[in-house]
Enzyme design. Structure first.
Site, PDB file in Angstrom:
ATOM      1  N   HIS A 400     -14.245 -14.046  -2.941  1.00 54.39           N
ATOM      2  CA  HIS A 400     -15.408 -14.418  -3.755  1.00 54.39           C
ATOM      3  C   HIS A 400     -16.446 -13.310  -3.825  1.00 54.39           C
ATOM      4  CE1 HIS A 400     -17.232 -17.317  -6.226  1.00 54.39           C
ATOM      5  NE2 HIS A 400     -17.015 -18.398  -5.503  1.00 54.39           N
ATOM      6  N   ASP A 404     -15.458 -13.783  -9.386  1.00 48.75           N
ATOM      7  CA  ASP A 404     -16.163 -15.033  -9.661  1.00 48.75           C
ATOM      8  C   ASP A 404     -15.159 -16.135  -9.994  1.00 48.75           C
ATOM      9  OD1 ASP A 404     -18.637 -13.850  -9.292  1.00 48.75           O
ATOM     10  OD2 ASP A 404     -18.804 -13.258 -11.410  1.00 48.75           O
TER      11      ASP A 404
END
Length: 427
Positions: A400, A404
């Site tokens: 992450h 995204d």
């Protein structure tokens, strides 16, 4: 007596240290020139260290599972000669501090025999030019019970130790009597095992230790998130069946994996941020133009990730052949170091055991891994009609920090579309 100190040689370009994963000899053993003394592991390649001369083992340079620097004392040999000797090398501590995630109890090597001290010529120390040649091979081990030589690959020996099977009691069916995994399976079927008591302690050594360290590092440093999407592979399965019927050799027909790899390569052209590694020290994302897809492969020795290089440039037939070649080499313990490094994204598949959903762990320092689950047949309703469709989930994890959620979903959806309309993979 005279000593000859065998140093750990340079076992690979850029390699500064190696882990001792096997001792084939013990203090007091007589050895012949070129006989295997022990094996070390660098990354995931096991390298055999042979004896440079006839002699008798005085001491071992480290405990099993310890890390030795290149040039450190590996074995001290008594090669005969005059007068006295120096004290043998004591077990050397690791030259570098072991990372916290790699710390684990070491298994002690056999007790060293201390020779009597007297005055003598200095021990013979192997220079860089005299260091014994190393070989990445299927090493030979000695059966302690009868002194017979036992042929077995490192992965087979490691599995035998974990199962409590004495290799000397196994009948090898391979070339020159080499013991294979099938021979261990046959031994298990007979119920013949070593008496290990109620509890068996299996040390984390070699590949298993590296797997544990990498998995822990991946989970500690990478903020994972997993995205799951179902894919209708009915048309792709029909294409596979057609190719299988056309193939002269049924074994050469492609599985689903070459198509998935090809679809990944096509999708990565639109989502290059997935073909990347996260450099923790520099705080930088490194994107790669070349697509090198790691194929997570379960082996008797543990999880390995052989790499299919330039996957986007390969045809389905080439990918299929390469998958078989690399998977077989990894399972047989014959994969080279070059086969196991350099991936930029990984594909994980458990085949028929793939389950419905999984949460694959990213192959650090990459930023994405695509997980393939098993295919199930399910009724689908369309235009008041019912048809049976073949459905497979893709369970994929992403870093992450670099990816995204929306981008990850788009990437997986792109792969889904390519697999559901397989002709578009080649357009």
């Amino acid at each position: 007596m005279a000593h000859r100190i065998v140093k750990l040689p340079d076992v690979g370009e850029g390699v500064a240290e190696a882990e001792v994963v096997e001792w084939a000899v013990a203090p007091g053993d007589a050895v012949r020139e070129d006989q295997m003394l022990g094996a070390v592991m660098t990354d995931k390649a096991t390298v055999e260290i042979p004896s440079p001369a006839d002699g008798r083992v005085v001491s071992l340079g480290a405990e099993l599972g310890s890390t030795l620097a290149v040039g450190a004392d590996f074995v001290v040999l008594d090669v005969g000669g005059a007068a006295v000797q120096e004290s043998p090398a004591q077990p050397a501590p690791p030259e570098k501090a072991t990372p916290p995630e790699a710390v684990r109890p070491a298994v002690k090597a056999p007790a060293e025999q201390q020779p009597q001290a007297s005055v003598s010529t200095p021990p013979v120390i192997e220079s860089a030019k005299q260091l014994p040649k190393t070989r990445v091979v299927e090493p030979q081990t000695a059966d302690a019970a009868n002194g017979a030589r036992v042929l077995a690959a490192p992965a087979v020996r490691q599995r035998a130790r974990a199962l409590g099977i004495e290799l000397g009691a196994v009948v090898g069916t391979g070339a020159d009597g080499q013991i294979q995994h099938a021979d261990l399976d046959a031994m298990l079927a007979t119920g013949v095992r070593a008496d290990s008591g109620e509890v068996v302690d299996v040390p984390l050594v070699g590949l298993r230790r590296q797997i544990a360290a990498r998995m822990q590092k991946a989970k500690q440093t990478i903020p994972h998130f997993t995205y799951v999407e179902e894919v209708d592979v009915t048309e792709l399965s029909r294409l596979r069946e057609h190719l299988k019927s056309q193939a002269g050799d049924a074994g050469s027909a492609p599985t689903l994996l070459p198509f998935i790899i090809k679809a990944m390569a096509v999708a990565l052209a639109d989502f290059p941020q997935m073909n990347a590694r996260f450099d923790d020290e520099a705080g930088m994302i490194r994107q790669f133009a070349d697509i090198h897809i790691g194929l997570a492969t379960q082996t008797p020795a543990g999880l390995m990730v052989p790499v299919i290089r330039n996957a986007g440039m390969c045809s389905i037939d080439v990918l299929s052949a390469r998958i078989r070649e690399l998977a077989n080499a990894a399972r047989d313990g014959k994969a080279s170091r070059d086969d196991l490094v350099g991936s930029t994204i990984t594909l994980s598949s458990l085949g028929a055991l793939g389950g419905i959903v999984s949460t694959p762990v990213i192959n650090h320092p990459e930023v994405a891994i695509i997980g393939v689950n098993k295919i199930v047949e399910r009724p689908e309703f369309s235009n008041a009609m019912v048809s049976v469709r073949k459905i497979m989930n893709l369970s994929s994890s992403f870093d992450h920090r670099a990816v995204d959620g929306y981008e990850a979903a788009q990437f997986v959806q792109r792969i889904k579309t390519l697999l559901e309309y397989p002709a578009t993979i080649f357009m």
